[in-house]
Design an enzyme around this catalytic site. Structure first.
Site, PDB file in Angstrom:
ATOM      1  N   SER A  10     -23.419 -17.367 -22.602  1.00 44.61           N
ATOM      2  CA  SER A  10     -23.340 -16.302 -23.282  1.00 44.61           C
ATOM      3  C   SER A  10     -24.202 -15.857 -23.281  1.00 44.61           C
ATOM      4  O   SER A  10     -25.544 -16.260 -24.095  1.00 44.61           O
ATOM      5  CB  SER A  10     -22.456 -17.132 -24.161  1.00 44.61           C
ATOM      6  OG  SER A  10     -23.190 -15.645 -25.552  1.00 44.61           O
ATOM      7  N   MET A  70     -14.329  -7.950 -27.066  1.00 45.44           N
ATOM      8  CA  MET A  70     -14.415  -8.194 -29.217  1.00 45.44           C
ATOM      9  C   MET A  70     -14.481  -6.988 -29.713  1.00 45.44           C
ATOM     10  O   MET A  70     -14.852  -6.657 -31.061  1.00 45.44           O
ATOM     11  CB  MET A  70     -15.111  -9.179 -29.026  1.00 45.44           C
ATOM     12  CG  MET A  70     -14.748 -10.846 -29.461  1.00 45.44           C
ATOM     13  SD  MET A  70     -16.192 -11.959 -29.702  1.00 45.44           S
ATOM     14  CE  MET A  70     -17.567 -11.595 -28.322  1.00 45.44           C
ATOM     15  N   GLY A 144     -16.524 -13.571 -32.915  1.00 44.77           N
ATOM     16  CA  GLY A 144     -17.835 -13.452 -34.198  1.00 44.77           C
ATOM     17  C   GLY A 144     -19.179 -13.808 -33.886  1.00 44.77           C
ATOM     18  O   GLY A 144     -20.247 -12.973 -33.662  1.00 44.77           O
ATOM     19  N   GLY A 146     -22.566 -16.246 -32.567  1.00 39.54           N
ATOM     20  CA  GLY A 146     -22.676 -17.669 -31.416  1.00 39.54           C
ATOM     21  C   GLY A 146     -22.818 -18.709 -33.258  1.00 39.54           C
ATOM     22  O   GLY A 146     -23.368 -18.890 -34.083  1.00 39.54           O
ATOM     23  N   GLY A 147     -23.367 -19.991 -32.613  1.00 37.62           N
ATOM     24  CA  GLY A 147     -23.616 -21.258 -33.211  1.00 37.62           C
ATOM     25  C   GLY A 147     -22.731 -21.720 -34.333  1.00 37.62           C
ATOM     26  O   GLY A 147     -22.862 -22.661 -35.661  1.00 37.62           O
ATOM     27  N   GLY A 179     -19.095 -23.446 -30.149  1.00 40.42           N
ATOM     28  CA  GLY A 179     -19.238 -24.463 -30.136  1.00 40.42           C
ATOM     29  C   GLY A 179     -19.066 -26.157 -28.637  1.00 40.42           C
ATOM     30  O   GLY A 179     -18.800 -26.322 -29.179  1.00 40.42           O
TER      31      GLY A 179
HETATM   32  C1  DX5 Z   1     -18.965 -15.798 -30.346  1.00 46.63           C
HETATM   33  C2  DX5 Z   1     -18.592 -15.410 -28.504  1.00 46.63           C
HETATM   34  C3  DX5 Z   1     -19.844 -16.760 -27.427  1.00 46.63           C
HETATM   35  C4  DX5 Z   1     -20.664 -16.787 -28.855  1.00 46.63           C
HETATM   36  C5  DX5 Z   1     -20.456 -18.621 -28.041  1.00 46.63           C
HETATM   37  O1  DX5 Z   1     -18.161 -15.380 -30.743  1.00 46.63           O
HETATM   38  O2  DX5 Z   1     -17.458 -15.366 -27.869  1.00 46.63           O
HETATM   39  O3  DX5 Z   1     -19.099 -16.115 -26.596  1.00 46.63           O
HETATM   40  O4  DX5 Z   1     -21.651 -16.455 -27.591  1.00 46.63           O
HETATM   41  O5  DX5 Z   1     -21.866 -19.282 -28.981  1.00 46.63           O
HETATM   42  P1  DX5 Z   1     -22.364 -21.060 -29.277  1.00 46.63           P
HETATM   43  O6  DX5 Z   1     -22.605 -21.860 -27.641  1.00 46.63           O
HETATM   44  O7  DX5 Z   1     -22.982 -20.914 -29.634  1.00 46.63           O
HETATM   45  O8  DX5 Z   1     -20.501 -21.306 -29.679  1.00 46.63           O
HETATM   46 ZN    ZN Z   2     -17.789 -14.816 -25.951  1.00 53.00          ZN
END
Ligand code: DX5
Ligand code: ZN
Length: 219
Positions: A10, A70, A144, A146-147, A179
């Site tokens: 991503s 989204m 919404g 990452g991380g 995650g």
């Molecule tokens: C969150 C996104 C994910 C995000 C995942 O809303 O849809 O695609 O990039 O990030 P990680 O891998 O850091 O959880």
């Molecule tokens: Zn995503």
């Protein structure tokens, strides 16, 4: 190792100042798909990128672009993302529009269609759209950002979606998003996932190639 499992970095966690290089790095590292998170500040409390950035990424790679919308009104943007070069357009059924029709619209625009389920959404919403689906994305965090921390209660949902797809002989991809790392990847694959979206675990790692290879080695 299951060679069928796809790795979908991503770009949300990539360095946007050198996005082209980041995408190329992911491709050389052995990624199968590039996952692009589009957020509108309404459906989710964050704003990211739109068709312009998808078109820019399109020029940088021949990998399929999996665009995760989204946004509140995905039906308004289907043709824009098709023109930008998206291969898969994934929408949320929690949006206010007529999402069955939007799935038909996505196919009509020449793309593959996906549905993403928020953690609070039951897989039962898929029942009457199964034949329209090329991808199911089980969110393992609330969308919404990452991380965030993986929500372990989603494992039975992944297994349930796998059973639903198998029951109708669907070859739709079963993707997981949020995650995903060295610890959680084996769990989701065991539950039935075949496509792993990962932002932090790949672009947040010191070396993208090492990260992709490591993720593959645990599934
Ligand atoms: C969150 C996104 C994910 C995000 C995942 O809303 O849809 O695609 O990039 O990030 P990680 O891998 O850091 O959880
Ligand atoms: Zn995503």
């Amino acid at each position: 190792m299951d060679t069928q499992v796809r790795i979908a970095p991503s770009i949300l966690s990539a360095n946007f100042a050198v996005l082209g290089e980041e995408v190329r790095r992911a491709e050389s590292a052995g990624a199968d798909v590039i996952h692009i998170d589009v957020m509108d500040g309404h459906f989710v409390p964050n704003i990211t990128v739109g068709p312009l950035v998808v078109a820019a990424v399109r020029k940088m790679t021949s990998l399929p672009l999996d665009v995760h919308l989204m946004v509140e009104r995905p039906e308004n943007f289907v043709e824009d993302f098709a023109r930008a070069g998206a291969d898969i357009l994934t929408i949320h059924p929690e949006t206010p529009g007529h999402w069955h029709r939007t799935l038909q619209q996505i196919h009509g625009a020449g793309m593959r269609a996906g549905v993403a389920l928020n953690p609070g959404t039951s897989e039962s919403v898929l029942e009457y759209v199964l034949s329209l689906l090329d991808l199911v994305l089980v969110m393992t965090v609330n969308p919404g950002f990452g991380g965030q921390l993986f929500i372990v209660e989603m494992l039975p949902k992944i297994a349930a979606v796998r059973r639903m797809l198998a029951a109708v002989g669907s070859v739709a991809w079963l993707s997981v998003d949020g995650g995903i790392n060295m610890t959680t990847a084996p769990l989701v694959v065991r539950a039935g996932a075949d496509t792993l979206v990962a932002g932090t675990a790949i672009f947040g790692a010191p070396d993208v190639t090492v990260a992709v290879t490591a993720l593959r080695s645990v599934v």
